[in-house]
Write a protein that holds these residues in place. Sequence first.
Motif, PDB file in Angstrom:
ATOM      1  N   LEU A 189       9.008 -10.513   3.061  1.00 31.03           N
ATOM      2  CA  LEU A 189       8.494 -10.536   1.692  1.00 31.03           C
ATOM      3  C   LEU A 189       8.631  -9.157   1.048  1.00 31.03           C
ATOM      4  O   LEU A 189       8.921  -9.043  -0.138  1.00 31.03           O
ATOM      5  N   LYS A 190       8.390  -8.127   1.837  1.00 33.14           N
ATOM      6  CA  LYS A 190       8.445  -6.773   1.272  1.00 33.14           C
ATOM      7  C   LYS A 190       9.878  -6.435   0.842  1.00 33.14           C
ATOM      8  O   LYS A 190      10.085  -5.851  -0.220  1.00 33.14           O
ATOM      9  N   ALA A 191      10.859  -6.831   1.647  1.00 34.08           N
ATOM     10  CA  ALA A 191      12.257  -6.611   1.245  1.00 34.08           C
ATOM     11  C   ALA A 191      12.535  -7.346  -0.064  1.00 34.08           C
ATOM     12  O   ALA A 191      13.242  -6.835  -0.937  1.00 34.08           O
ATOM     13  N   GLY A 192      11.958  -8.520  -0.194  1.00 33.20           N
ATOM     14  CA  GLY A 192      12.128  -9.276  -1.434  1.00 33.20           C
ATOM     15  C   GLY A 192      11.587  -8.516  -2.642  1.00 33.20           C
ATOM     16  O   GLY A 192      12.272  -8.361  -3.650  1.00 33.20           O
ATOM     17  N   VAL A 193      10.361  -8.001  -2.537  1.00 33.02           N
ATOM     18  CA  VAL A 193       9.803  -7.280  -3.700  1.00 33.02           C
ATOM     19  C   VAL A 193      10.543  -5.958  -3.917  1.00 33.02           C
ATOM     20  O   VAL A 193      10.738  -5.548  -5.067  1.00 33.02           O
ATOM     21  N   ILE A 194      10.979  -5.319  -2.862  1.00 35.71           N
ATOM     22  CA  ILE A 194      11.722  -4.064  -3.030  1.00 35.71           C
ATOM     23  C   ILE A 194      13.023  -4.307  -3.787  1.00 35.71           C
ATOM     24  O   ILE A 194      13.367  -3.578  -4.709  1.00 35.71           O
ATOM     25  N   LEU A 195      13.730  -5.364  -3.402  1.00 38.40           N
ATOM     26  CA  LEU A 195      15.046  -5.620  -3.985  1.00 38.40           C
ATOM     27  C   LEU A 195      14.987  -6.505  -5.218  1.00 38.40           C
ATOM     28  O   LEU A 195      16.001  -6.717  -5.872  1.00 38.40           O
TER      29      LEU A 195
ATOM     30  N   TYR B 320       0.903   2.239  -9.637  1.00 37.28           N
ATOM     31  CA  TYR B 320       2.347   2.198  -9.911  1.00 37.28           C
ATOM     32  C   TYR B 320       3.115   1.836  -8.625  1.00 37.28           C
ATOM     33  O   TYR B 320       4.042   1.008  -8.648  1.00 37.28           O
ATOM     34  N   LEU B 321       2.707   2.429  -7.523  1.00 38.32           N
ATOM     35  CA  LEU B 321       3.355   2.126  -6.237  1.00 38.32           C
ATOM     36  C   LEU B 321       2.819   0.838  -5.622  1.00 38.32           C
ATOM     37  O   LEU B 321       3.576  -0.016  -5.157  1.00 38.32           O
ATOM     38  N   ILE B 322       1.500   0.718  -5.628  1.00 39.19           N
ATOM     39  CA  ILE B 322       0.875  -0.404  -4.928  1.00 39.19           C
ATOM     40  C   ILE B 322       1.261  -1.739  -5.569  1.00 39.19           C
ATOM     41  O   ILE B 322       1.530  -2.718  -4.870  1.00 39.19           O
ATOM     42  N   ASP B 323       1.314  -1.762  -6.891  1.00 36.86           N
ATOM     43  CA  ASP B 323       1.710  -3.000  -7.570  1.00 36.86           C
ATOM     44  C   ASP B 323       3.095  -3.455  -7.123  1.00 36.86           C
ATOM     45  O   ASP B 323       3.395  -4.647  -7.114  1.00 36.86           O
ATOM     46  N   ALA B 324       3.921  -2.490  -6.762  1.00 39.13           N
ATOM     47  CA  ALA B 324       5.302  -2.829  -6.395  1.00 39.13           C
ATOM     48  C   ALA B 324       5.474  -3.084  -4.902  1.00 39.13           C
ATOM     49  O   ALA B 324       6.392  -3.788  -4.499  1.00 39.13           O
ATOM     50  N   LEU B 325       4.591  -2.543  -4.082  1.00 39.01           N
ATOM     51  CA  LEU B 325       4.905  -2.470  -2.645  1.00 39.01           C
ATOM     52  C   LEU B 325       3.841  -3.039  -1.708  1.00 39.01           C
ATOM     53  O   LEU B 325       4.021  -3.028  -0.498  1.00 39.01           O
ATOM     54  N   ASP B 326       2.746  -3.513  -2.251  1.00 35.77           N
ATOM     55  CA  ASP B 326       1.670  -4.016  -1.383  1.00 35.77           C
ATOM     56  C   ASP B 326       1.938  -5.460  -0.963  1.00 35.77           C
ATOM     57  O   ASP B 326       1.929  -6.366  -1.792  1.00 35.77           O
ATOM     58  N   ILE B 327       2.191  -5.629   0.322  1.00 35.03           N
ATOM     59  CA  ILE B 327       2.264  -6.971   0.922  1.00 35.03           C
ATOM     60  C   ILE B 327       1.284  -6.925   2.088  1.00 35.03           C
ATOM     61  O   ILE B 327       1.476  -6.147   3.025  1.00 35.03           O
ATOM     62  N   THR B 328       0.242  -7.720   2.045  1.00 36.46           N
ATOM     63  CA  THR B 328      -0.785  -7.655   3.088  1.00 36.46           C
ATOM     64  C   THR B 328      -0.966  -9.006   3.773  1.00 36.46           C
ATOM     65  O   THR B 328      -1.716  -9.845   3.311  1.00 36.46           O
ATOM     66  N   PRO B 329      -0.259  -9.224   4.869  1.00 31.10           N
ATOM     67  CA  PRO B 329      -0.465 -10.453   5.632  1.00 31.10           C
ATOM     68  C   PRO B 329      -1.789 -10.360   6.406  1.00 31.10           C
ATOM     69  O   PRO B 329      -2.341  -9.266   6.558  1.00 31.10           O
ATOM     70  N   PRO B 330      -2.277 -11.486   6.909  1.00 26.13           N
ATOM     71  CA  PRO B 330      -3.567 -11.480   7.618  1.00 26.13           C
ATOM     72  C   PRO B 330      -3.615 -10.466   8.757  1.00 26.13           C
ATOM     73  O   PRO B 330      -4.640  -9.826   8.966  1.00 26.13           O
ATOM     74  N   PHE B 331      -2.501 -10.289   9.477  1.00 27.09           N
ATOM     75  CA  PHE B 331      -2.561  -9.411  10.645  1.00 27.09           C
ATOM     76  C   PHE B 331      -2.667  -7.936  10.276  1.00 27.09           C
ATOM     77  O   PHE B 331      -2.844  -7.096  11.144  1.00 27.09           O
ATOM     78  N   LEU B 332      -2.535  -7.621   8.984  1.00 24.46           N
ATOM     79  CA  LEU B 332      -2.709  -6.226   8.561  1.00 24.46           C
ATOM     80  C   LEU B 332      -4.012  -6.003   7.802  1.00 24.46           C
ATOM     81  O   LEU B 332      -4.289  -4.903   7.347  1.00 24.46           O
ATOM     82  N   ARG B 333      -4.812  -7.052   7.650  1.00 21.72           N
ATOM     83  CA  ARG B 333      -6.068  -6.873   6.919  1.00 21.72           C
ATOM     84  C   ARG B 333      -7.083  -6.131   7.781  1.00 21.72           C
ATOM     85  O   ARG B 333      -7.142  -6.294   8.994  1.00 21.72           O
ATOM     86  N   THR B 334      -7.859  -5.267   7.114  1.00 20.24           N
ATOM     87  CA  THR B 334      -8.946  -4.566   7.801  1.00 20.24           C
ATOM     88  C   THR B 334     -10.162  -4.591   6.899  1.00 20.24           C
ATOM     89  O   THR B 334     -10.038  -4.738   5.679  1.00 20.24           O
ATOM     90  N   ALA B 335     -11.323  -4.410   7.516  1.00 23.89           N
ATOM     91  CA  ALA B 335     -12.568  -4.391   6.749  1.00 23.89           C
ATOM     92  C   ALA B 335     -12.531  -3.278   5.706  1.00 23.89           C
ATOM     93  O   ALA B 335     -12.919  -3.471   4.554  1.00 23.89           O
TER      94      ALA B 335
END
Lengths: 499, 499
Positions: A189-195, B320-335
């Motif tokens: 998914l991240k490659a998708g948003v990057i590209l 500006y960065l986060i809107d473009a690059l944030d992909i957070t699947p369940p396995f990367l979620r933290t409290a």
Amino acid sequence: MNIEQFRKAGYQAIDRICDYYYALQDSKFPVLPDVEPGYLRPLLPSSAPESGEDFSQIAEDYQKLIVKGYTHWQHPSFLAYFPAGFSFEGILGDLYASSVSNPGFNWLSSPSCTELESIVLDWASKMLGLSGSFLNASGVGGGCFQNTASEAALVAIIAARTAYKAAHPDTKLEDMRIYTSTQTHSLGLKAGVILGLTVRALEVTREDNFSLRGDTLRSALEEDKKKGLHPFILIATIGTTSSGAVDNIAEIRTVVTDFPDIKIHVDAAWAGMALVCPEFREMCYLKDINAIADSFSTNFHKWGLTNFDACPLWVRDRKYLIDALDITPPFLRTAQGDAGTVIDYRNWHLGLGRRYRSLKLWFVLRGYGVEGFQKHIRKAVDLNKVFVELVSSSDMLSLCAPPSLALSVFRINPKPSTLNQATLPEDALNDLNKLFYGRISVRKDIFLTQTVLNGQFCIRLAIGSAFTQDVHIREAFEVITHEGKLTLEAWDRLLPRGP
Amino acid sequence: MNIEQFRKAGYQAIDRICDYYYALQDSKFPVLPDVEPGYLRPLLPSSAPESGEDFSQIAEDYQKLIVKGYTHWQHPSFLAYFPAGFSFEGILGDLYASSVSNPGFNWLSSPSCTELESIVLDWASKMLGLSGSFLNASGVGGGCFQNTASEAALVAIIAARTAYKAAHPDTKLEDMRIYTSTQTHSLGLKAGVILGLTVRALEVTREDNFSLRGDTLRSALEEDKKKGLHPFILIATIGTTSSGAVDNIAEIRTVVTDFPDIKIHVDAAWAGMALVCPEFREMCYLKDINAIADSFSTNFHKWGLTNFDACPLWVRDRKYLIDALDITPPFLRTAQGDAGTVIDYRNWHLGLGRRYRSLKLWFVLRGYGVEGFQKHIRKAVDLNKVFVELVSSSDMLSLCAPPSLALSVFRINPKPSTLNQATLPEDALNDLNKLFYGRISVRKDIFLTQTVLNGQFCIRLAIGSAFTQDVHIREAFEVITHEGKLTLEAWDRLLPRGP
């Protein structure tokens, strides 16, 4: 700092690293740090000092302020995410490499960096059983380090997009499609948003152990082609992050013979390292990977004993990368590059400058040998078997997917007798397990991570630290069981009493 | 390797690094290695060993086979490309960081790594005089390490594209335009090929010292807007690679008030480090950068005393960065991530895992202090003045552009009296200088690189190694003059004799 001051500070650093590992292997401190968000800022000045400071003071502050905030990835009880590669050979490789600080973007900028990378990645490729097509020595294919598996996949997608556009110049980017499964790492998914490209994540089922099947892929490709869309790459995974699922590359191999334009990138970031053991090659579809993968990536910095970072990407045809990524302004031209007698690795990846990583992998491969790698992999797989047996013997816990190599995914799924009601609906089970994971995650002595498998909240336990032994797995199971019991008691109190 | 074996090998590594730098500062070996393409492969086995080897043998092979193939970027006579940052503090930072091998992609994965990065990049930002808007402490803007300046620019372009598409959802990627000058580093064109987007490189002139002017930008933007195209980002450069040119950010600032949709990324990869000295801030348009830059990047791993790699990117608005690059699947979620109380830097860049680089920059900033950085920058600028004076006194050499900080670009441009003909046409001058550079580039005792400035072939001399002293610049000039004379003699023999 002059050379003699460096010698003194260097010895001290080596000694402190030794102290750290003695303490770590004896579990003298917990795996997770006892710090709150924002702990460090009040402890440091708000600006750099005007004048230089003595290194002994800096080193003291490091020990006092920074080490206390580490999550200890090499700790025997680190069972979260995937392991981070580590070896003393790796540290030494990083040390020597750092000492000649250079950004070896082309051959001339440091010949031995390029040459060693070319040779060592051939060693690695052979050790994993990859086809000779992927060897640098082939002169056609080859491998080089990327920064991470995410960037390796990104590079593969860029190369595939460029190749597709070259063959079909009128294709609009908006109509191009990347395929993954719903279990593919977020790198898809991240490659998708990057590209700015669309990713279609194909459904996989619990019955198939979350593996992408050929028919699913075929239907999607046919459907999208009918819509006038342009499928151009599939990211297949060997060992997904959530459950270690392995996409069915044998079936995918059959499908893609009917879709010759689609490229295959195999992301084996974690599980790829298991290919070092002949007994795991079939379950990882090595034969089919060797037959159809255009690119293959795995992380020595995960399960491969090598300090972060060390992520090779191999391709069957180096032109695949160079056609997409070679930009050579006059200031980067060299006689050797012009003559075509050398590899300029800057044309194989996103950036220009590149870290010198081959040295540490060379040290690690020589220090451990193939047998050492095999032993390391088998040990973790065997420890996972211990954990799986313990879970099987429990009347509270159950696995959410078949164990995969050194990864198990489990949750509380209590027998009705342990609760004052018949069975729990799926929603309640999820709430129960979130509570359960919440209890585990506030502990500092063990570190596991969560995931969701087709709506089912579960907990991952991934083994791979060089320091983890049988006793640590049994201790972890005790902690898990203890917290599970407390969770069930709390849950029981929350429930309305039966008649 | 066990802990005590590591201690022994670690001490040895420290000692050998000391030996290396004693020899290097005394120029006991030349800057370029005496190896031919392919030298290493015949010297190494074709596969990894089956059994692990003793580290003492590995370390011997390193000294014998690998060191001889290095290009020595810290050598006093390394005057090629741009310098590679180095300090003993930097090595120690890398060493401690490597010892806790971890891929700190979010706060929890190692709190002190994230927190130290956030603080140290604020120190660096203040030291360079950047606006408070770019501070992590602002809670709005902030900085984080990217891999290289190329990737920093790529990230900036992705963020700008995402912001533009959010505001103008129907825009086709094919119609979007990135702007650079013809002197922008290849990172501009490379970002274009990576993202499949068109880059328009605006012309700059010798009269303007290769600086991008406001009028040129305005005409291009107006022209493209009329065509229905969508300009969305300008990459402005402070210190181009070829000649150290500085784009006119003051004029650009005026222009972009009329084009509010266009974002500005400032690439100050090399020259940005000069901002540490107040006297260079005006020529680098710091005030205007602080007024209009959406993002700013410079490399501590070039002129900034820090071992490769250390490339911060600062943004005025982290969304500006986060809107473009944030992909957070369940396995990367933290409290902590869910609560929004921490920075998860993985959402600020391309990959997921990230190297732990803040430690070395912290060591370097503390070890040198602001004054130490200023001294380092001023020393290189002063040495360049020495070189410029020597060139000015020569009747054979001339500068191709005004000297910029610690970079000079020159060529042979002989007075008619030194040749047996009146003047040389530009084509012949280029041929002459290629011959000249050919002579210089086969020498191992000095390393300079070539470039082309608006068709003019020239030679770059970039100063910045911590070990380069006045004597090395004078020696370099002697070598250059010597080779220039031989080139002219050879040229003279090739020419038809005059009457």
